[in-house]
Design a protein around this motif. Structure first.
Motif, PDB file in Angstrom:
ATOM      1  N   VAL A   1       6.940  -0.141  -6.548  1.00  0.00           N
ATOM      2  CA  VAL A   1       6.963  -1.360  -5.365  1.00  0.00           C
ATOM      3  C   VAL A   1       6.314  -0.799  -4.297  1.00  0.00           C
ATOM      4  O   VAL A   1       5.659  -1.391  -3.634  1.00  0.00           O
ATOM      5  N   LEU A   2       6.508   0.468  -3.936  1.00  0.00           N
ATOM      6  CA  LEU A   2       5.966   1.037  -2.890  1.00  0.00           C
ATOM      7  C   LEU A   2       4.325   1.225  -3.304  1.00  0.00           C
ATOM      8  O   LEU A   2       3.872   0.970  -1.995  1.00  0.00           O
ATOM      9  N   LEU A   3       4.285   1.419  -4.019  1.00  0.00           N
ATOM     10  CA  LEU A   3       2.714   1.688  -4.267  1.00  0.00           C
ATOM     11  C   LEU A   3       2.004   0.246  -4.217  1.00  0.00           C
ATOM     12  O   LEU A   3       0.769   0.176  -3.513  1.00  0.00           O
ATOM     13  N   ALA A   4       2.606  -0.987  -4.768  1.00  0.00           N
ATOM     14  CA  ALA A   4       2.024  -2.065  -4.843  1.00  0.00           C
ATOM     15  C   ALA A   4       2.046  -2.796  -3.303  1.00  0.00           C
ATOM     16  O   ALA A   4       0.775  -3.126  -2.732  1.00  0.00           O
ATOM     17  N   SER A   5       2.848  -2.671  -2.581  1.00  0.00           N
ATOM     18  CA  SER A   5       2.984  -2.863  -1.183  1.00  0.00           C
ATOM     19  C   SER A   5       1.845  -2.163  -0.476  1.00  0.00           C
ATOM     20  O   SER A   5       1.301  -2.770   0.478  1.00  0.00           O
ATOM     21  N   GLY A   6       1.966  -0.795  -0.553  1.00  0.00           N
ATOM     22  CA  GLY A   6       0.863  -0.084   0.155  1.00  0.00           C
ATOM     23  C   GLY A   6      -0.670  -0.436  -0.077  1.00  0.00           C
ATOM     24  O   GLY A   6      -1.261  -0.669   0.713  1.00  0.00           O
TER      25      GLY A   6
ATOM     26  N   PHE B   1      -0.546   6.605   4.642  1.00  0.00           N
ATOM     27  CA  PHE B   1       0.247   6.180   3.749  1.00  0.00           C
ATOM     28  C   PHE B   1       0.138   6.896   2.333  1.00  0.00           C
ATOM     29  O   PHE B   1       1.238   7.323   1.732  1.00  0.00           O
ATOM     30  N   VAL B   2      -1.137   7.403   1.908  1.00  0.00           N
ATOM     31  CA  VAL B   2      -1.183   7.949   0.713  1.00  0.00           C
ATOM     32  C   VAL B   2      -0.456   9.236   0.920  1.00  0.00           C
ATOM     33  O   VAL B   2       0.201   9.696  -0.002  1.00  0.00           O
ATOM     34  N   VAL B   3      -0.584  10.132   2.128  1.00  0.00           N
ATOM     35  CA  VAL B   3       0.079  11.290   2.411  1.00  0.00           C
ATOM     36  C   VAL B   3       1.723  11.101   2.216  1.00  0.00           C
ATOM     37  O   VAL B   3       2.388  11.913   1.666  1.00  0.00           O
ATOM     38  N   VAL B   4       2.089  10.012   2.916  1.00  0.00           N
ATOM     39  CA  VAL B   4       3.696   9.776   3.001  1.00  0.00           C
ATOM     40  C   VAL B   4       4.151   9.422   1.326  1.00  0.00           C
ATOM     41  O   VAL B   4       5.016   9.949   1.100  1.00  0.00           O
ATOM     42  N   TYR B   5       3.362   8.566   0.882  1.00  0.00           N
ATOM     43  CA  TYR B   5       3.639   8.243  -0.482  1.00  0.00           C
ATOM     44  C   TYR B   5       3.697   9.557  -1.412  1.00  0.00           C
ATOM     45  O   TYR B   5       4.688   9.420  -2.254  1.00  0.00           O
TER      46      TYR B   5
END
Length: 124
Positions: free
Chosen positions: A53-58, A110-114
């Protein structure tokens, strides 16, 4: 287009950039909260679902941000082509370098936090 129309288009584009950051920011913050509540020890399927979900939203948020930033740069290019600029137009033109923050830095953050959250979810 007139200067006024371009300034209004800039305002709408800037609003799209702002709104596109809301969902990913909320989801990142929520996931940190859920980690504190024990998400890292939940069933693997729940953790994978949260990461998905987090990846799709990001990804969607980043695409909207990049597209809106590209549109903003197009508005800036059109405003530069207009002679006799107002103070508002000059101020918009001075913001041009900062539009690249939206295009490159925000998605990179976003990528780093993800990745850090994935490590917390699955490794740590």
């Amino acid at each position: 287009m007139t200067e006024s129309e371009l300034v209004n288009l800039w305002i709408r584009t800037r609003w799209h950039i702002i709104v596109s950051q809301v969902a990913p920011t909320f989801l990142l913050t929520a996931l940190v909260g859920f980690l504190a509540l024990g998400l890292a020890t939940a069933d693997p399927s729940v953790r994978v679902a949260a990461a998905g979900v987090l990846l799709a939203s990001g990804v969607l948020g980043a695409l909207v941000q990049i597209n809106a930033a590209n549109e903003a740069l197009a508005v800036i290019a059109d405003l530069r082509a207009i002679g006799g600029m107002s103070a508002v137009t000059r101020r918009i033109l001075s913001a041009a370098p900062w539009v690249n923050v939206v295009r490159f830095v925000t998605p990179a953050v976003f990528v780093v936090v993800y990745v850090a959250l994935l490590i917390a979810l699955f490794v740590g």
